[in-house]
Scaffold this motif. Structure first.
Motif, PDB file in Angstrom:
ATOM      1  N   ASP A  15       0.864  -1.038   0.190  1.00 44.68           N
ATOM      2  CA  ASP A  15       0.208  -0.408  -0.295  1.00 44.68           C
ATOM      3  C   ASP A  15       0.967   0.981   0.050  1.00 44.68           C
ATOM      4  OD1 ASP A  15      -2.449  -1.237   0.528  1.00 44.68           O
ATOM      5  OD2 ASP A  15      -0.792  -2.159   2.040  1.00 44.68           O
ATOM      6  N   LYS A  19       1.435   2.109  -7.632  1.00 49.03           N
ATOM      7  CA  LYS A  19       0.510   1.713  -7.920  1.00 49.03           C
ATOM      8  C   LYS A  19      -0.477   2.433  -9.318  1.00 49.03           C
ATOM      9  CE  LYS A  19      -1.548  -1.244  -5.885  1.00 49.03           C
ATOM     10  NZ  LYS A  19      -0.477  -1.118  -4.759  1.00 49.03           N
ATOM     11  N   GLU A  42      -8.382  -5.143  -8.669  1.00 51.41           N
ATOM     12  CA  GLU A  42      -8.848  -6.639  -7.249  1.00 51.41           C
ATOM     13  C   GLU A  42      -8.776  -5.756  -6.353  1.00 51.41           C
ATOM     14  OE1 GLU A  42      -8.039 -10.139  -8.328  1.00 51.41           O
ATOM     15  OE2 GLU A  42      -8.657 -10.159 -10.314  1.00 51.41           O
ATOM     16  N   PRO A  43      -9.067  -5.953  -5.208  1.00 46.63           N
ATOM     17  CA  PRO A  43     -10.833  -6.117  -5.088  1.00 46.63           C
ATOM     18  C   PRO A  43     -11.328  -5.164  -6.391  1.00 46.63           C
ATOM     19  CG  PRO A  43     -10.038  -4.966  -2.993  1.00 46.63           C
ATOM     20  CD  PRO A  43      -9.206  -6.030  -3.719  1.00 46.63           C
ATOM     21  N   LEU A  57     -12.897  -4.967   2.450  1.00 49.03           N
ATOM     22  CA  LEU A  57     -11.723  -3.949   2.801  1.00 49.03           C
ATOM     23  C   LEU A  57     -12.125  -2.498   4.744  1.00 49.03           C
ATOM     24  CD1 LEU A  57     -10.125  -1.919   0.412  1.00 49.03           C
ATOM     25  CD2 LEU A  57      -9.925  -3.691   0.869  1.00 49.03           C
ATOM     26  N   TYR A  72     -11.796 -12.778  -1.703  1.00 42.38           N
ATOM     27  CA  TYR A  72     -10.442 -12.342  -3.051  1.00 42.38           C
ATOM     28  C   TYR A  72     -10.540 -13.374  -3.954  1.00 42.38           C
ATOM     29  CZ  TYR A  72      -8.435  -8.320   0.467  1.00 42.38           C
ATOM     30  OH  TYR A  72      -8.064  -7.272   0.999  1.00 42.38           O
ATOM     31  N   ARG A  76     -11.888 -12.551  -7.542  1.00 42.36           N
ATOM     32  CA  ARG A  76     -10.903 -13.053  -8.620  1.00 42.36           C
ATOM     33  C   ARG A  76     -12.119 -13.829  -9.511  1.00 42.36           C
ATOM     34  NH1 ARG A  76      -6.236 -13.445  -5.936  1.00 42.36           N
ATOM     35  NH2 ARG A  76      -6.658 -11.390  -6.085  1.00 42.36           N
ATOM     36  N   TYR A  99      -3.262  -8.918  -8.426  1.00 37.43           N
ATOM     37  CA  TYR A  99      -3.908  -9.639  -8.666  1.00 37.43           C
ATOM     38  C   TYR A  99      -3.828 -10.803  -7.884  1.00 37.43           C
ATOM     39  CZ  TYR A  99      -5.378 -13.988 -11.528  1.00 37.43           C
ATOM     40  OH  TYR A  99      -5.652 -14.715 -12.402  1.00 37.43           O
ATOM     41  N   SER A 102      -0.727 -10.259  -5.095  1.00 40.11           N
ATOM     42  CA  SER A 102      -1.645 -10.101  -3.252  1.00 40.11           C
ATOM     43  C   SER A 102      -2.063 -10.520  -2.665  1.00 40.11           C
ATOM     44  CB  SER A 102      -2.178  -9.522  -4.091  1.00 40.11           C
ATOM     45  OG  SER A 102      -2.076  -8.109  -4.443  1.00 40.11           O
ATOM     46  N   SER A 103      -2.673 -12.240  -3.296  1.00 40.90           N
ATOM     47  CA  SER A 103      -3.230 -12.553  -2.056  1.00 40.90           C
ATOM     48  C   SER A 103      -2.336 -13.646  -1.578  1.00 40.90           C
ATOM     49  CB  SER A 103      -4.487 -14.036  -2.912  1.00 40.90           C
ATOM     50  OG  SER A 103      -5.640 -12.909  -2.570  1.00 40.90           O
ATOM     51  N   TYR A 106      -0.242 -10.826   1.142  1.00 36.96           N
ATOM     52  CA  TYR A 106      -1.050 -10.275   2.502  1.00 36.96           C
ATOM     53  C   TYR A 106      -1.785 -11.826   2.765  1.00 36.96           C
ATOM     54  CZ  TYR A 106      -1.080  -5.632   0.928  1.00 36.96           C
ATOM     55  OH  TYR A 106      -0.287  -4.362   0.210  1.00 36.96           O
ATOM     56  N   GLN A 107      -2.888 -12.479   2.424  1.00 35.65           N
ATOM     57  CA  GLN A 107      -3.239 -13.652   2.849  1.00 35.65           C
ATOM     58  C   GLN A 107      -2.272 -14.804   3.674  1.00 35.65           C
ATOM     59  OE1 GLN A 107      -5.327 -11.664   0.384  1.00 35.65           O
ATOM     60  NE2 GLN A 107      -5.745 -10.735   2.332  1.00 35.65           N
ATOM     61  N   LEU A 158      -6.712  -3.262   5.779  1.00 38.35           N
ATOM     62  CA  LEU A 158      -4.979  -3.919   5.263  1.00 38.35           C
ATOM     63  C   LEU A 158      -3.810  -2.944   5.670  1.00 38.35           C
ATOM     64  CD1 LEU A 158      -4.772  -7.003   4.341  1.00 38.35           C
ATOM     65  CD2 LEU A 158      -6.992  -5.843   4.157  1.00 38.35           C
ATOM     66  N   GLU A 159      -4.334  -1.571   5.019  1.00 38.35           N
ATOM     67  CA  GLU A 159      -3.534  -0.512   5.398  1.00 38.35           C
ATOM     68  C   GLU A 159      -3.235  -0.587   7.305  1.00 38.35           C
ATOM     69  OE1 GLU A 159      -4.481   1.929   1.760  1.00 38.35           O
ATOM     70  OE2 GLU A 159      -5.304   2.095   3.486  1.00 38.35           O
TER      71      GLU A 159
END
Ligand code: TYD
Length: 209
Positions: A15, A19, A42-43, A57, A72, A76, A99, A102-103, A106-107, A158-159
């Motif tokens: 973040d 981008k 996405e998302p 979010l 997510y 997608r 895309y 990111s998953s 992040y996940q 997430l931020e």
């Protein structure tokens, strides 16, 4: 991606890595050069996706990590089937914020799920769709935090995570880029927007042939 005649480019990074600025610059350049461009993200990126985006979010309170990963992936699946593949079939350049990487970052690394399983889940969801190019804007999480703090917008779920979470996300991104050097272009997000844009254009030019 294997099917379709278009070119699919995704932008990844933490973040506050810039981008959106780069996607806008690249979209302008491609449009001026006469390409049909689809900007998406996405998302979100579809009507169903915007509903899912609102949950992942902005939902107040916890979402179980596996539920978050599935949300997510659901976003997608719908996005690729109804937005991305049709645009590629029309021969457009699809320029997408975030895309499956990111998953995984992040996940997988952020929420400490198994990154390989997260990747497999997304590949199942999209019938194996992978971009032609993924631009990773790499930024130290402390520098990213300073950029976000100077922005007026409130933090999303997430931020708001701690710097340690964002360090894991960054490391995961760099590992993904190492594993697939032919798909990734890694750039230092601390460079000027113009320098970054120029480096992206060189790579995109070679893709467009
Ligand atoms: P967004 O407002 O699009 O942020 P940014 O400008 O940073 O791209 O928010 C997307 C957030 O969702 C971001 O914090 C990363 C997160 N995310 C995941 O955790 N997993 C995913 O698969 C995707 C696509 C995004």
């Amino acid at each position: 991606m294997t099917a379709g005649r278009g070119v699919w480019i995704t932008l990844e990074g933490g973040d506050g890595s810039g981008k959106t600025t780069q996607a806008n610059l690249l979209a302008g350049w491609l449009t001026d050069a006469g390409h049909g461009v689809l900007r998406t993200r996405e998302p979100g990126g579809s009507e169903v996706g915007e509903l899912i985006r609102n949950i992942v979010l902005h939902h107040r309170g916890d979402i179980a990590p596996r539920a978050e990963a599935l949300l997510y992936a659901a976003d997608r699946a719908h996005h690729v089937a109804t937005v991305v593949r049709p645009a590629l079939d029309r021969g457009e350049v699809v320029l997408q914020d975030r895309y499956l990487d990111s998953s995984v970052a992040y996940q997988g690394a952020g929420r400490v799920l198994d990154g390989d399983e997260i990747r497999e889940l997304s590949l199942w969801a999209t019938e194996g769709a992978l971009p032609d190019l993924t631009v990773l804007l790499d930024l130290d999480p402390e520098a990213a935090r300073e950029r976000l703090d100077s922005d007026d917008k409130p933090f999303d779920r997430l931020e708001a995570e701690k710097t340690e979470f964002h360090s894991r996300v960054r490391d995961a991104y760099l590992r993904l880029a190492d594993a697939e050097p032919e798909r990734f272009l890694v750039l230092d997000a601390a460079a000027s927007a113009d320098e970054i844009a120029a480096a992206i254009r060189v790579r995109v030019e070679s893709l467009l042939g």
